[in-house]
Design an enzyme around this catalytic site. Structure first.
Site, PDB file in Angstrom:
ATOM      1  N   GLY A   1      -9.160  28.790  13.885  1.00 21.97           N
ATOM      2  CA  GLY A   1      -9.811  28.145  12.743  1.00 21.97           C
ATOM      3  C   GLY A   1     -10.603  26.898  13.105  1.00 21.97           C
TER       4      GLY A   1
ATOM      5  N   ASN B   1      -6.575  38.720   9.342  1.00 17.51           N
ATOM      6  CA  ASN B   1      -5.479  37.918   8.786  1.00 17.51           C
ATOM      7  C   ASN B   1      -6.075  37.058   7.681  1.00 17.51           C
ATOM      8  OD1 ASN B   1      -3.317  36.280   8.230  1.00 17.51           O
ATOM      9  ND2 ASN B   1      -3.486  35.070  10.105  1.00 17.51           N
ATOM     10  N   TRP B   2      -5.808  37.477   6.440  1.00 12.31           N
ATOM     11  CA  TRP B   2      -6.429  36.765   5.312  1.00 12.31           C
ATOM     12  C   TRP B   2      -5.752  35.427   5.020  1.00 12.31           C
ATOM     13  CZ3 TRP B   2      -7.259  41.084   1.055  1.00 12.31           C
ATOM     14  CH2 TRP B   2      -8.337  41.896   1.451  1.00 12.31           C
ATOM     15  N   LYS B   3      -4.609  35.170   5.625  1.00  9.38           N
ATOM     16  CA  LYS B   3      -3.857  33.936   5.333  1.00  9.38           C
ATOM     17  C   LYS B   3      -3.692  33.792   3.814  1.00  9.38           C
ATOM     18  CE  LYS B   3      -5.859  32.075   9.502  1.00  9.38           C
ATOM     19  NZ  LYS B   3      -5.835  30.998  10.440  1.00  9.38           N
TER      20      LYS B   3
ATOM     21  N   GLY C   1      -9.069  35.614  11.649  1.00 10.83           N
ATOM     22  CA  GLY C   1      -8.830  34.930  10.383  1.00 10.83           C
ATOM     23  C   GLY C   1     -10.121  34.828   9.583  1.00 10.83           C
ATOM     24  N   GLY C   2     -10.811  33.704   9.720  1.00 11.64           N
ATOM     25  CA  GLY C   2     -11.984  33.376   8.902  1.00 11.64           C
ATOM     26  C   GLY C   2     -13.017  34.496   8.796  1.00 11.64           C
TER      27      GLY C   2
ATOM     28  N   GLU D   1      -3.172  33.985  20.988  1.00  8.03           N
ATOM     29  CA  GLU D   1      -4.003  33.083  20.202  1.00  8.03           C
ATOM     30  C   GLU D   1      -3.780  31.639  20.653  1.00  8.03           C
ATOM     31  OE1 GLU D   1      -4.916  35.073  16.136  1.00  8.03           O
ATOM     32  OE2 GLU D   1      -3.082  33.928  15.946  1.00  8.03           O
TER      33      GLU D   1
ATOM     34  N   HIS E   1       3.110  33.904  13.879  1.00  5.86           N
ATOM     35  CA  HIS E   1       1.795  33.250  13.870  1.00  5.86           C
ATOM     36  C   HIS E   1       2.007  31.748  14.067  1.00  5.86           C
ATOM     37  CE1 HIS E   1      -2.094  31.777  12.520  1.00  5.86           C
ATOM     38  NE2 HIS E   1      -2.550  33.000  12.710  1.00  5.86           N
TER      39      HIS E   1
ATOM     40  N   SER F   1     -11.048  32.014  16.430  1.00  8.83           N
ATOM     41  CA  SER F   1     -12.477  31.879  16.154  1.00  8.83           C
ATOM     42  C   SER F   1     -13.301  33.068  16.655  1.00  8.83           C
ATOM     43  CB  SER F   1     -12.999  30.546  16.713  1.00  8.83           C
ATOM     44  OG  SER F   1     -12.321  29.469  16.081  1.00  8.83           O
TER      45      SER F   1
ATOM     46  N   GLU G   1       0.780  29.282  12.692  1.00 11.12           N
ATOM     47  CA  GLU G   1       0.928  28.525  11.436  1.00 11.12           C
ATOM     48  C   GLU G   1       2.346  28.658  10.889  1.00 11.12           C
ATOM     49  OE1 GLU G   1      -2.475  30.212   9.411  1.00 11.12           O
ATOM     50  OE2 GLU G   1      -3.769  29.254  10.886  1.00 11.12           O
TER      51      GLU G   1
END
Ligand code: PEP
Length: 251
Positions: A173, A9-11, A234-235, A167, A95, A213, A97
Site C-alpha cells: 500500500g 485482497n479487498w481489505k 490490494g489497491g 509481501e 496478512h 504495490s 495487517e
C-alpha cells in the site's frame, strides 16, 4: 508447471452493492481456468453473495482471515466451518495487517493453516519483512522462520497445494515495490526452506505469490521471474478494469 494465481485482497473496502457490481463486470471476462487461478478475497459480509454471483465462472472467493476453532465462544469471529459451509475456497492467513493490528502471531498463523486444511479451505499464507529487517539484511532469516513456523505439522501433500504470499511490509500500500529480482531471490529462499523441511517435490509444486504495490503496469516483471507464480494485490484489485488487466498480464 505451476499455474499462475492472482488474488485480490479487498481489505475493508466496498459496500455489498459495489461488490456485486464488481463481480458482474468481471466474471464473464476472466481468462480460462486452464490459464490462471483467479481469487477475490472480500470482507466476510459479501462472501456468500459473491460465491453465488461467480458460480460457474473462473473466479473463486476467499476470506481475509478466520478463527482456528471450528466453533465456540469467540464473539465476533468467523469459523472455518462457516466459510466452508458457504463454499468459500481460500483464506488469507497471517496478512501483515492482521499481524500488526490484531495480534496475529506465528503460532496463531500455524493453528489457522492447520485448521484451514482440516476444513477444506486453501490457505494463502502471508510472510514478509519490515523495512528495518530489509535494510539490515535480515529478510531471508525472518521470512524463512515465518514459513517454517506457519507450515509446521502439515504433510508434504498439503504443502504442495497451499499458496504462500511473499509481501515485504514496506511495499504494501505504499506505492514502493520490491524489484522483481530481489523478490525472486526471497521466493527462491522460501522454496529452499520448504525443500529442507518437506521435500523437493513440495518445493517445486508450492505456488508463491509476490505482493506489495503490484499494478497492471508492473505485474509482468514479477511474473516473469522463475520463482514467482502469481500476485496478491490490494489497491489495484479494487477496480474491475484494473483487476482484469492484472489477469490478462498473467497469461
Ligand atoms: C495486500 O493487501 O496484500 C497488498 C499487497 O496491498 P497493495 O497491493 O495495495 O500493496
Amino acid at each position: 508447471m505451476r499455474k499462475p494465481i492472482i488474488a485480490g485482497n479487498w481489505k475493508m473496502h466496498k459496500t455489498m452493492e459495489e461488490a456485486v457490481d464488481f463481480a458482474e463486470k468481471v466474471k464473464g471476462l476472466v481468462p480460462s481456468n486452464a490459464q490462471v487461478d483467479t481469487v477475490i478475497c472480500a470482507p466476510f459480509l459479501f462472501l456468500d453473495r459473491l460465491v453465488k454471483e461467480v458460480s460457474g465462472y473462473n473466479v473463486k472467493i476467499g476470506a481475509q482471515t478466520m478463527h482456528y476453532e471450528e466453533k465456540g465462544a469467540y464473539t465476533g469471529e468467523v469459523s472455518p466451518a462457516a466459510l466452508k459451509g458457504i463454499a468459500v475456497s481460500y483464506v488469507i492467513i497471517g496478512h501483515s495487517e492482521r499481524r500488526e493490528f490484531y495480534n496475529e502471531t506465528d503460532e496463531s498463523v500455524n493453528k489457522k493453516v492447520l485448521s484451514a486444511f482440516r476444513n477444506g479451505l486453501l490457505p494463502i499464507v502471508c510472510v514478509g519483512e519490515s523495512l528495518e529487517q530489509w535494510e539490515n539484511g535480515e529478510t531471508n532469516e525472518h521470512v524463512g522462520s515465518q514459513v517454517k513456523k506457519a507450515l509446521q505439522g502439515l504433510t508434504k501433500e498439503q504443502v504442495k497445494d497451499l499458496i504462500i504470499a511473499y509481501e515485504p511490509i514496506w511495499a504494501i500500500g505504499t506505492g514502493k515495490s520490491s524489484t522483481a529480482e530481489d523478490a525472486n531471490k526471497v521466493c527462491e529462499h522460501i522454496r529452499q526452506v520448504i525443500e529442507n523441511s518437506f521435500s523437493k517435490e513440495a518445493a517445486d509444486s508450492v505456488r508463491i505469490q509476490y505482493g506489495g504495490s503490484v499494478k497492471p503496469e508492473n505485474i509482468r516483471t514479477f511474473l516473469s521471474q522463475p520463482n514467482i507464480d502469481g500476485a496478491l494485490v490490494g489497491g489495484a484489485s479494487l477496480d474491475p478494469d484494473s483487476f482484469l488487466k492484472l489477469l490478462e498480464a498473467s497469461i
